[in-house]
Motif scaffolding. Structure first.
Motif, PDB file in Angstrom:
ATOM      1  N   GLU A 161       0.842  -1.164  -0.192  1.00  7.73           N
ATOM      2  CA  GLU A 161      -0.098   0.022   0.102  1.00  7.73           C
ATOM      3  C   GLU A 161       0.900   1.411   0.098  1.00  7.73           C
ATOM      4  O   GLU A 161       1.811   1.211   0.714  1.00  7.73           O
ATOM      5  N   ALA A 162       0.467   2.138  -0.931  1.00  6.58           N
ATOM      6  CA  ALA A 162       1.187   3.330  -0.892  1.00  6.58           C
ATOM      7  C   ALA A 162       0.830   4.226   0.467  1.00  6.58           C
ATOM      8  O   ALA A 162       1.699   5.059   0.941  1.00  6.58           O
ATOM      9  N   ASP A 163      -0.249   4.073   1.082  1.00  5.14           N
ATOM     10  CA  ASP A 163      -0.659   4.785   2.110  1.00  5.14           C
ATOM     11  C   ASP A 163      -1.288   3.777   3.181  1.00  5.14           C
ATOM     12  O   ASP A 163      -2.616   3.452   2.872  1.00  5.14           O
ATOM     13  N   THR A 164      -0.748   3.536   4.089  1.00  5.21           N
ATOM     14  CA  THR A 164      -1.420   2.279   4.936  1.00  5.21           C
ATOM     15  C   THR A 164      -2.620   2.674   5.712  1.00  5.21           C
ATOM     16  O   THR A 164      -3.409   1.950   6.234  1.00  5.21           O
ATOM     17  N   ALA A 165      -2.607   4.049   5.883  1.00  2.76           N
ATOM     18  CA  ALA A 165      -3.671   4.558   6.638  1.00  2.76           C
ATOM     19  C   ALA A 165      -5.003   4.723   5.828  1.00  2.76           C
ATOM     20  O   ALA A 165      -6.242   4.755   6.060  1.00  2.76           O
ATOM     21  N   ARG A 166      -4.845   4.539   4.442  1.00  2.06           N
ATOM     22  CA  ARG A 166      -5.886   4.459   3.455  1.00  2.06           C
ATOM     23  C   ARG A 166      -5.740   3.507   2.506  1.00  2.06           C
ATOM     24  O   ARG A 166      -5.451   3.885   1.324  1.00  2.06           O
ATOM     25  N   PRO A 167      -5.747   2.221   2.672  1.00  2.00           N
ATOM     26  CA  PRO A 167      -5.396   1.246   1.819  1.00  2.00           C
ATOM     27  C   PRO A 167      -6.291   0.982   0.739  1.00  2.00           C
ATOM     28  O   PRO A 167      -7.600   1.100   0.945  1.00  2.00           O
ATOM     29  N   ARG A 168      -5.878   1.001  -0.384  1.00  2.00           N
ATOM     30  CA  ARG A 168      -6.664   0.456  -1.729  1.00  2.00           C
ATOM     31  C   ARG A 168      -6.810  -0.805  -2.059  1.00  2.00           C
ATOM     32  O   ARG A 168      -7.887  -1.119  -2.736  1.00  2.00           O
ATOM     33  N   THR A 198     -10.060  -3.025   5.256  1.00  4.97           N
ATOM     34  CA  THR A 198     -10.675  -3.691   6.470  1.00  4.97           C
ATOM     35  C   THR A 198     -12.246  -3.379   6.329  1.00  4.97           C
ATOM     36  O   THR A 198     -12.558  -2.292   6.075  1.00  4.97           O
ATOM     37  N   VAL A 199     -12.797  -4.264   6.574  1.00  6.20           N
ATOM     38  CA  VAL A 199     -14.388  -3.986   6.662  1.00  6.20           C
ATOM     39  C   VAL A 199     -14.818  -4.074   8.105  1.00  6.20           C
ATOM     40  O   VAL A 199     -14.923  -5.183   8.582  1.00  6.20           O
ATOM     41  N   ARG A 200     -15.020  -2.879   8.821  1.00  7.50           N
ATOM     42  CA  ARG A 200     -15.232  -2.876  10.132  1.00  7.50           C
ATOM     43  C   ARG A 200     -16.153  -3.870  10.738  1.00  7.50           C
ATOM     44  O   ARG A 200     -17.388  -3.832  10.339  1.00  7.50           O
ATOM     45  N   GLY A 201     -15.649  -4.659  11.850  1.00  5.03           N
ATOM     46  CA  GLY A 201     -16.608  -5.497  12.587  1.00  5.03           C
ATOM     47  C   GLY A 201     -16.877  -6.807  11.786  1.00  5.03           C
ATOM     48  O   GLY A 201     -17.406  -7.902  12.259  1.00  5.03           O
ATOM     49  N   LEU A 202     -16.205  -7.008  10.655  1.00  7.95           N
ATOM     50  CA  LEU A 202     -16.384  -8.240   9.715  1.00  7.95           C
ATOM     51  C   LEU A 202     -15.124  -8.943   9.331  1.00  7.95           C
ATOM     52  O   LEU A 202     -14.914  -9.972   9.552  1.00  7.95           O
ATOM     53  N   GLY A 203     -14.140  -8.178   8.794  1.00  5.46           N
ATOM     54  CA  GLY A 203     -12.838  -8.933   8.402  1.00  5.46           C
ATOM     55  C   GLY A 203     -12.245  -8.165   7.185  1.00  5.46           C
ATOM     56  O   GLY A 203     -12.140  -6.703   7.584  1.00  5.46           O
ATOM     57  N   TYR A 204     -11.674  -8.814   6.574  1.00  2.00           N
ATOM     58  CA  TYR A 204     -10.753  -8.024   5.372  1.00  2.00           C
ATOM     59  C   TYR A 204     -11.307  -8.666   3.912  1.00  2.00           C
ATOM     60  O   TYR A 204     -11.630  -9.711   3.882  1.00  2.00           O
ATOM     61  N   LYS A 205     -10.686  -7.890   3.015  1.00  2.00           N
ATOM     62  CA  LYS A 205     -11.186  -8.214   1.709  1.00  2.00           C
ATOM     63  C   LYS A 205      -9.826  -7.479   0.720  1.00  2.00           C
ATOM     64  O   LYS A 205      -9.151  -6.596   1.028  1.00  2.00           O
ATOM     65  N   LEU A 206      -9.858  -8.361  -0.335  1.00  2.00           N
ATOM     66  CA  LEU A 206      -8.860  -7.736  -1.321  1.00  2.00           C
ATOM     67  C   LEU A 206      -9.576  -7.016  -2.564  1.00  2.00           C
ATOM     68  O   LEU A 206     -10.297  -7.782  -3.079  1.00  2.00           O
ATOM     69  N   GLN A 207      -9.523  -5.809  -2.687  1.00  2.00           N
ATOM     70  CA  GLN A 207     -10.456  -4.921  -3.458  1.00  2.00           C
ATOM     71  C   GLN A 207     -10.172  -5.328  -4.977  1.00  2.00           C
ATOM     72  O   GLN A 207      -9.008  -4.901  -5.197  1.00  2.00           O
ATOM     73  N   PRO A 208     -10.978  -5.643  -5.736  1.00  2.00           N
ATOM     74  CA  PRO A 208     -10.816  -6.034  -7.156  1.00  2.00           C
ATOM     75  C   PRO A 208     -10.687  -4.639  -7.701  1.00  2.00           C
ATOM     76  O   PRO A 208     -10.965  -3.642  -7.298  1.00  2.00           O
TER      77      PRO A 208
END
Length: 225
Positions: free
Chosen positions: A204-211, A215-225
């Motif tokens: 990620e270029a900006d770890t505070a604003r990952p592209r 993170t999906v709050r309360g659910l988990g993680y996904k890799l954005q297509p």
């Protein structure tokens, strides 16, 4: 027979854990300091190394870093420390997993078996290149590229990234990732969070604003297509 090296300065724990591992079918040998552990691993090359953090002289963190520089042997921390900072620091040093004392031997043995299976498993999904914008994942080649430049990732980070990439846009919970990547039915979900954080630092270029790794709050993680 699988060989395990235990680096533990407490005589009682070292003896009892060595005997328990042998009862589980492992060849176990143990030393009391990080310096001895590094020398022993270079001499006999165990299949897995267990490391306590509170060692005399060289501490567990530095021991892990030096072991990791030598090879990619699976490393598990076995420590009484259960603070998030300690877990993060140990994983950042290069550990693959973290077990809090007092140790339940059956659980530890199950984790060791999972680590060995993961070390032997070759990931080879149907799609040879998984593309997420500038991020490319090549499971069959074991490569990750960002803007065409190779990204150095650990074996566990690579497996985590491949698991998310095989389900683009789908949210996977921490527990699902523990089961699919670490092969644990139960475990400390902070292990997932730390590895996600490490991956973000690399892709990620900006770890505070990952592209990519979102993170999906309360659910988990996904890799954005």
């Amino acid at each position: 027979m699988t060989a395990v090296l235990l680096i533990e300065d407490d005589d009682r724990i070292r003896l009892s854990l060595t005997m328990a591992l042998e009862d589980e079918g492992y060849t176990a040998y143990a030393v009391a300091t990080g310096e001895e552990g590094i020398a022993e691993q270079r001499r006999r090359r165990a299949d897995t190394v267990l490391v306590d953090l509170m060692l005399p002289g060289m501490d567990g963190y530095e021991c892990i870093r030096q072991l990791r520089r030598d090879d990619d042997v699976p490393i598990v921390v076995v420590s009484a420390r259960d603070d998030t900072h300690d877990i993060v620091a140990a994983l950042e040093a290069g550990a693959d997993d973290y077990v809090v004392k007092p140790v339940r031997v059956k659980e530890l043995a199950a984790r060791l078996r999972a680590l060995r299976r993961r070390a032997r498993t070759v990931l080879a999904p149907v799609t040879s290149v998984l593309t997420f914008g500038a991020l490319e994942i090549r499971p069959e080649a074991g490569e990750v590229r960002l803007d065409g430049v190779a990204v150095a990732v650990t074996r566990t980070e690579f497996r985590l990234l491949c698991e998310l990439a095989e389900h683009p846009g789908l949210v996977l919970s921490r527990q699902q990732l523990l089961q699919r990547v670490w092969e644990y039915e139960f475990g400390d979900e902070r292990v997932v969070d730390v590895h996600v954080g490490r991956l973000r630092q690399k892709i990620e270029a900006d770890t505070a604003r990952p592209r990519h790794l979102v993170t999906v709050r309360g659910l988990g993680y996904k890799l954005q297509p």
